[in-house]
Motif scaffolding. Structure first.
Motif, PDB file in Angstrom:
ATOM      1  N   HIS A   1     121.805 -43.972 -19.170  1.00  0.00           N
ATOM      2  CA  HIS A   1     123.112 -43.807 -19.809  1.00  0.00           C
ATOM      3  C   HIS A   1     123.165 -42.580 -20.718  1.00  0.00           C
ATOM      4  O   HIS A   1     124.214 -42.283 -21.287  1.00  0.00           O
ATOM      5  CB  HIS A   1     123.474 -45.060 -20.600  1.00  0.00           C
ATOM      6  N   LYS A   2     122.051 -41.905 -20.879  1.00  0.00           N
ATOM      7  CA  LYS A   2     121.996 -40.748 -21.775  1.00  0.00           C
ATOM      8  C   LYS A   2     122.828 -39.603 -21.210  1.00  0.00           C
ATOM      9  O   LYS A   2     122.689 -39.235 -20.050  1.00  0.00           O
ATOM     10  CB  LYS A   2     120.541 -40.312 -21.960  1.00  0.00           C
ATOM     11  N   SER A   3     123.716 -39.045 -22.011  1.00  0.00           N
ATOM     12  CA  SER A   3     124.607 -37.975 -21.558  1.00  0.00           C
ATOM     13  C   SER A   3     124.058 -36.615 -21.964  1.00  0.00           C
ATOM     14  O   SER A   3     123.411 -36.474 -23.005  1.00  0.00           O
ATOM     15  CB  SER A   3     126.004 -38.136 -22.166  1.00  0.00           C
ATOM     16  N   TRP A   4     124.353 -35.605 -21.140  1.00  0.00           N
ATOM     17  CA  TRP A   4     124.105 -34.222 -21.537  1.00  0.00           C
ATOM     18  C   TRP A   4     125.387 -33.435 -21.332  1.00  0.00           C
ATOM     19  O   TRP A   4     126.232 -33.793 -20.519  1.00  0.00           O
ATOM     20  CB  TRP A   4     122.942 -33.607 -20.745  1.00  0.00           C
ATOM     21  N   ARG A   5     125.533 -32.375 -22.096  1.00  0.00           N
ATOM     22  CA  ARG A   5     126.683 -31.499 -21.986  1.00  0.00           C
ATOM     23  C   ARG A   5     126.218 -30.050 -22.075  1.00  0.00           C
ATOM     24  O   ARG A   5     125.293 -29.738 -22.822  1.00  0.00           O
ATOM     25  CB  ARG A   5     127.698 -31.778 -23.108  1.00  0.00           C
ATOM     26  N   CYS A   6     126.858 -29.183 -21.306  1.00  0.00           N
ATOM     27  CA  CYS A   6     126.457 -27.780 -21.339  1.00  0.00           C
ATOM     28  C   CYS A   6     127.666 -26.877 -21.141  1.00  0.00           C
ATOM     29  O   CYS A   6     128.704 -27.305 -20.611  1.00  0.00           O
ATOM     30  CB  CYS A   6     125.382 -27.476 -20.294  1.00  0.00           C
TER      31      CYS A   6
ATOM     32  N   VAL B   1     124.699 -13.762 -20.396  1.00  0.00           N
ATOM     33  CA  VAL B   1     125.438 -15.014 -20.528  1.00  0.00           C
ATOM     34  C   VAL B   1     124.577 -16.025 -21.283  1.00  0.00           C
ATOM     35  O   VAL B   1     123.364 -16.096 -21.093  1.00  0.00           O
ATOM     36  CB  VAL B   1     125.822 -15.555 -19.138  1.00  0.00           C
ATOM     37  N   PHE B   2     125.212 -16.805 -22.154  1.00  0.00           N
ATOM     38  CA  PHE B   2     124.537 -17.890 -22.859  1.00  0.00           C
ATOM     39  C   PHE B   2     124.825 -19.207 -22.146  1.00  0.00           C
ATOM     40  O   PHE B   2     125.978 -19.522 -21.846  1.00  0.00           O
ATOM     41  CB  PHE B   2     125.008 -17.978 -24.307  1.00  0.00           C
ATOM     42  N   PHE B   3     123.768 -19.945 -21.896  1.00  0.00           N
ATOM     43  CA  PHE B   3     123.868 -21.300 -21.350  1.00  0.00           C
ATOM     44  C   PHE B   3     123.417 -22.232 -22.471  1.00  0.00           C
ATOM     45  O   PHE B   3     122.232 -22.243 -22.835  1.00  0.00           O
ATOM     46  CB  PHE B   3     122.975 -21.438 -20.112  1.00  0.00           C
ATOM     47  N   VAL B   4     124.352 -22.964 -23.053  1.00  0.00           N
ATOM     48  CA  VAL B   4     124.066 -23.825 -24.199  1.00  0.00           C
ATOM     49  C   VAL B   4     124.128 -25.275 -23.738  1.00  0.00           C
ATOM     50  O   VAL B   4     125.131 -25.704 -23.154  1.00  0.00           O
ATOM     51  CB  VAL B   4     125.067 -23.579 -25.342  1.00  0.00           C
ATOM     52  N   VAL B   5     123.067 -26.032 -24.000  1.00  0.00           N
ATOM     53  CA  VAL B   5     123.002 -27.397 -23.491  1.00  0.00           C
ATOM     54  C   VAL B   5     122.524 -28.357 -24.575  1.00  0.00           C
ATOM     55  O   VAL B   5     121.616 -28.049 -25.344  1.00  0.00           O
ATOM     56  CB  VAL B   5     122.068 -27.486 -22.253  1.00  0.00           C
ATOM     57  N   ASN B   6     123.203 -29.501 -24.656  1.00  0.00           N
ATOM     58  CA  ASN B   6     122.696 -30.643 -25.405  1.00  0.00           C
ATOM     59  C   ASN B   6     122.125 -31.612 -24.384  1.00  0.00           C
ATOM     60  O   ASN B   6     122.882 -32.227 -23.617  1.00  0.00           O
ATOM     61  CB  ASN B   6     123.813 -31.312 -26.201  1.00  0.00           C
ATOM     62  N   PRO B   7     120.797 -31.767 -24.329  1.00  0.00           N
ATOM     63  CA  PRO B   7     120.197 -32.598 -23.275  1.00  0.00           C
ATOM     64  C   PRO B   7     120.278 -34.093 -23.549  1.00  0.00           C
ATOM     65  O   PRO B   7     119.961 -34.895 -22.674  1.00  0.00           O
ATOM     66  CB  PRO B   7     118.740 -32.135 -23.273  1.00  0.00           C
TER      67      PRO B   7
ATOM     68  N   ILE C   1     119.604 -15.079 -18.039  1.00  0.00           N
ATOM     69  CA  ILE C   1     120.547 -15.683 -18.970  1.00  0.00           C
ATOM     70  C   ILE C   1     119.772 -16.190 -20.177  1.00  0.00           C
ATOM     71  O   ILE C   1     118.561 -16.430 -20.106  1.00  0.00           O
ATOM     72  CB  ILE C   1     121.338 -16.846 -18.337  1.00  0.00           C
ATOM     73  N   ALA C   2     120.480 -16.340 -21.298  1.00  0.00           N
ATOM     74  CA  ALA C   2     119.880 -16.906 -22.504  1.00  0.00           C
ATOM     75  C   ALA C   2     120.188 -18.401 -22.541  1.00  0.00           C
ATOM     76  O   ALA C   2     121.352 -18.794 -22.550  1.00  0.00           O
ATOM     77  CB  ALA C   2     120.434 -16.218 -23.744  1.00  0.00           C
ATOM     78  N   VAL C   3     119.147 -19.220 -22.526  1.00  0.00           N
ATOM     79  CA  VAL C   3     119.308 -20.674 -22.552  1.00  0.00           C
ATOM     80  C   VAL C   3     119.048 -21.165 -23.973  1.00  0.00           C
ATOM     81  O   VAL C   3     118.007 -20.862 -24.561  1.00  0.00           O
ATOM     82  CB  VAL C   3     118.349 -21.358 -21.569  1.00  0.00           C
ATOM     83  N   VAL C   4     120.002 -21.888 -24.527  1.00  0.00           N
ATOM     84  CA  VAL C   4     119.867 -22.458 -25.871  1.00  0.00           C
ATOM     85  C   VAL C   4     119.979 -23.973 -25.753  1.00  0.00           C
ATOM     86  O   VAL C   4     121.006 -24.496 -25.306  1.00  0.00           O
ATOM     87  CB  VAL C   4     120.947 -21.912 -26.828  1.00  0.00           C
ATOM     88  N   VAL C   5     118.914 -24.670 -26.141  1.00  0.00           N
ATOM     89  CA  VAL C   5     118.885 -26.135 -26.108  1.00  0.00           C
ATOM     90  C   VAL C   5     119.062 -26.632 -27.530  1.00  0.00           C
ATOM     91  O   VAL C   5     118.310 -26.242 -28.435  1.00  0.00           O
ATOM     92  CB  VAL C   5     117.557 -26.652 -25.531  1.00  0.00           C
ATOM     93  N   THR C   6     120.055 -27.463 -27.767  1.00  0.00           N
ATOM     94  CA  THR C   6     120.314 -27.984 -29.106  1.00  0.00           C
ATOM     95  C   THR C   6     120.940 -29.356 -29.029  1.00  0.00           C
ATOM     96  O   THR C   6     121.814 -29.608 -28.190  1.00  0.00           O
ATOM     97  CB  THR C   6     121.220 -27.038 -29.915  1.00  0.00           C
ATOM     98  N   THR C   7     120.523 -30.261 -29.914  1.00  0.00           N
ATOM     99  CA  THR C   7     121.151 -31.575 -30.000  1.00  0.00           C
ATOM    100  C   THR C   7     122.335 -31.545 -30.964  1.00  0.00           C
ATOM    101  O   THR C   7     122.960 -32.575 -31.202  1.00  0.00           O
ATOM    102  CB  THR C   7     120.136 -32.631 -30.466  1.00  0.00           C
ATOM    103  N   ALA C   8     122.653 -30.353 -31.485  1.00  0.00           N
ATOM    104  CA  ALA C   8     123.782 -30.226 -32.411  1.00  0.00           C
ATOM    105  C   ALA C   8     125.083 -29.870 -31.693  1.00  0.00           C
ATOM    106  O   ALA C   8     126.097 -29.650 -32.343  1.00  0.00           O
ATOM    107  CB  ALA C   8     123.471 -29.179 -33.482  1.00  0.00           C
ATOM    108  N   LEU C   9     125.054 -29.784 -30.380  1.00  0.00           N
ATOM    109  CA  LEU C   9     126.283 -29.547 -29.614  1.00  0.00           C
ATOM    110  C   LEU C   9     126.989 -30.875 -29.415  1.00  0.00           C
ATOM    111  O   LEU C   9     126.427 -31.822 -28.866  1.00  0.00           O
ATOM    112  CB  LEU C   9     125.934 -28.919 -28.256  1.00  0.00           C
TER     113      LEU C   9
ATOM    114  N   ALA D   1     117.603 -25.708 -32.709  1.00  0.00           N
ATOM    115  CA  ALA D   1     117.736 -25.210 -31.337  1.00  0.00           C
ATOM    116  C   ALA D   1     116.423 -24.599 -30.860  1.00  0.00           C
ATOM    117  O   ALA D   1     115.583 -24.166 -31.649  1.00  0.00           O
ATOM    118  CB  ALA D   1     118.865 -24.178 -31.245  1.00  0.00           C
ATOM    119  N   ALA D   2     116.274 -24.576 -29.545  1.00  0.00           N
ATOM    120  CA  ALA D   2     115.165 -23.889 -28.875  1.00  0.00           C
ATOM    121  C   ALA D   2     115.772 -22.989 -27.811  1.00  0.00           C
ATOM    122  O   ALA D   2     116.672 -23.413 -27.079  1.00  0.00           O
ATOM    123  CB  ALA D   2     114.205 -24.894 -28.249  1.00  0.00           C
ATOM    124  N   SER D   3     115.310 -21.752 -27.725  1.00  0.00           N
ATOM    125  CA  SER D   3     115.943 -20.813 -26.803  1.00  0.00           C
ATOM    126  C   SER D   3     114.906 -20.053 -25.989  1.00  0.00           C
ATOM    127  O   SER D   3     113.770 -19.839 -26.421  1.00  0.00           O
ATOM    128  CB  SER D   3     116.834 -19.821 -27.561  1.00  0.00           C
TER     129      SER D   3
END
Length: 384
Positions: free
Chosen positions: A74-79, A90-96, A180-188, A208-210
């Protein structure tokens, strides 16, 4: 978030305040249904040394401390994928993980550990990330869909996120930089990223981790097209080269190889394979000249690579070098030695296989077969 006295005492005011930035009520972690604006309850799930904080419907689970979370389905991710500035990747920003956060005790409190896996795999805590090895972080462009795959170091279980409906400017930037620049953050918070601040603020706060991810391209995305270069510009270039070919080689550029090259630049590949001998070589020269950069000067991944049968390489290299001999800063060379320094590099399959990496603007394969893994990093590919 609904809590109780036990959770407030266990986690403390500071961590609860920080969790407000990292937990986002999208779907219940018990039943999988959406919250639809209803206040979630907060539960702490423990399994050995692993502690997870998760959000649930109030009717599904009361606030409290429980055993392990029953499912991660049930865990959601958004990017989001966006072009924040002109002349930038391009920035790819994701909350996993929107509704869950991992935490650990520090002896005098708690810390959020959700990003440790990314940092431990080489991603950076700054906005100046390095290019990650493809076995850890890789992006794939398939039409207007961008997919990012992250495989933590020491595991073989990848995480995959994707966003579709990319705009033309975003796609052109991906095509141009091939990274591309990938930014992983749970603050999205699950909504779209709207500007540079949405990226820089989580990084500044250590949330964040990038990392830079190389882009692989699917076969359909790799087809040549007139949107790469204006057809009139291509026709003008062919006209100039016709005169140079006549002057340097003493041969006329006939209509058939010119038309085959022009069709190839529009993604129609059926004419060029019908040519042979000098007509075939001249048609390849025309196509390569459209995509070849000038003054590559040691920039791996910016040249055109042509791979062809062994017995023809010497003839074609000499012909290309004769045609382009006096063009300032333009270099034609051989694979693998001139892979990084030549605007057009030509070689046999064995020579191509000896190159350090198969990246470039255009790969032309003439009656040889390269692997899908070798083809994938090229922006464009022509198989003859």
């Amino acid at each position: 978030m609904k809590t109780n006295a036990r959770i407030r005492k266990m986690l403390g005011r500071d961590l609860l305040a920080e969790l407000e930035h990292h937990l986002h009520p999208l779907d219940c972690q018990t039943c999988g249904g959406p919250f639809r604006g209803r206040e979630p309850t907060l539960a702490v799930h423990s399994e050995g040394e692993l502690t997870t904080v998760a959000l649930h419907h109030r009717k599904c689970l009361k606030p409290g401390c429980y055993g392990p979370l029953q499912t991660s389905l049930h865990k959601s991710w958004r990017c989001s994928a966006l072009l924040l500035e002109e002349q930038s990747p391009v920035f790819f920003v994701v909350n996993p993980s929107c509704e869950t956060v991992q935490i650990e005790t520090t002896g005098n409190g708690w810390r959020i550990t959700s990003l440790d896996m990314y940092w431990n795999s080489g991603l950076s805590a700054t906005l100046v990330p390095s290019v990650m090895p493809p076995e850890t972080l890789i992006a794939t462009l398939d039409g207007k869909r961008l997919t990012v795959t992250f495989t933590p170091v020491g595991t073989s279980l990848p995480f995959t996120w994707a966003v579709g409906g990319l705009g033309e400017r975003t796609m052109k930037a991906i095509d141009s930089y091939a990274t591309i620049a990938v930014v992983v953050t749970t603050a999205l918070n699950g909504g779209p990223v709207r500007g540079l601040r949405d990226v820089t603020e989580p990084i500044a706060k250590g949330w964040a981790a990038s990392g830079m991810a190389r882009v692989h391209f699917t076969p359909e995305t790799q087809r040549l097209r007139f949107t790469d270069f204006d057809p009139n510009t291509i026709a003008d270039l062919f006209g100039v080269l016709k005169g140079i070919i006549k002057n340097r080689l003493g041969v006329e550029l006939e209509d058939r190889p010119a038309l085959a090259a022009f069709a190839t630049c529009d993604g129609k590949y059926d004419m060029l394979p019908l040519l042979s001998g000098m007509d075939r070589y001249l048609s390849m020269l025309l196509v390569a000249s459209v995509y070849a950069p000038s003054k590559t000067k040691g920039t791996p991944g910016e040249g055109v690579h042509i791979v062809m049968p062994d017995q023809e390489v010497d003839t074609v290299v000499k012909m290309f070098q004769t045609v382009f001999a006096d063009l300032d800063g333009f270099a034609t060379g051989r694979l693998p030695d001139d892979y990084a320094t030549a605007d057009i590099a030509i070689g046999t399959l064995d020579q191509y296989n000896a190159c350090p990496t198969g990246r470039g603007r255009l790969l032309i394969t003439d009656r040889v077969t390269v692997t899908a893994e070798q083809r994938a990093p090229y922006r464009r590919v022509v198989d003859i």
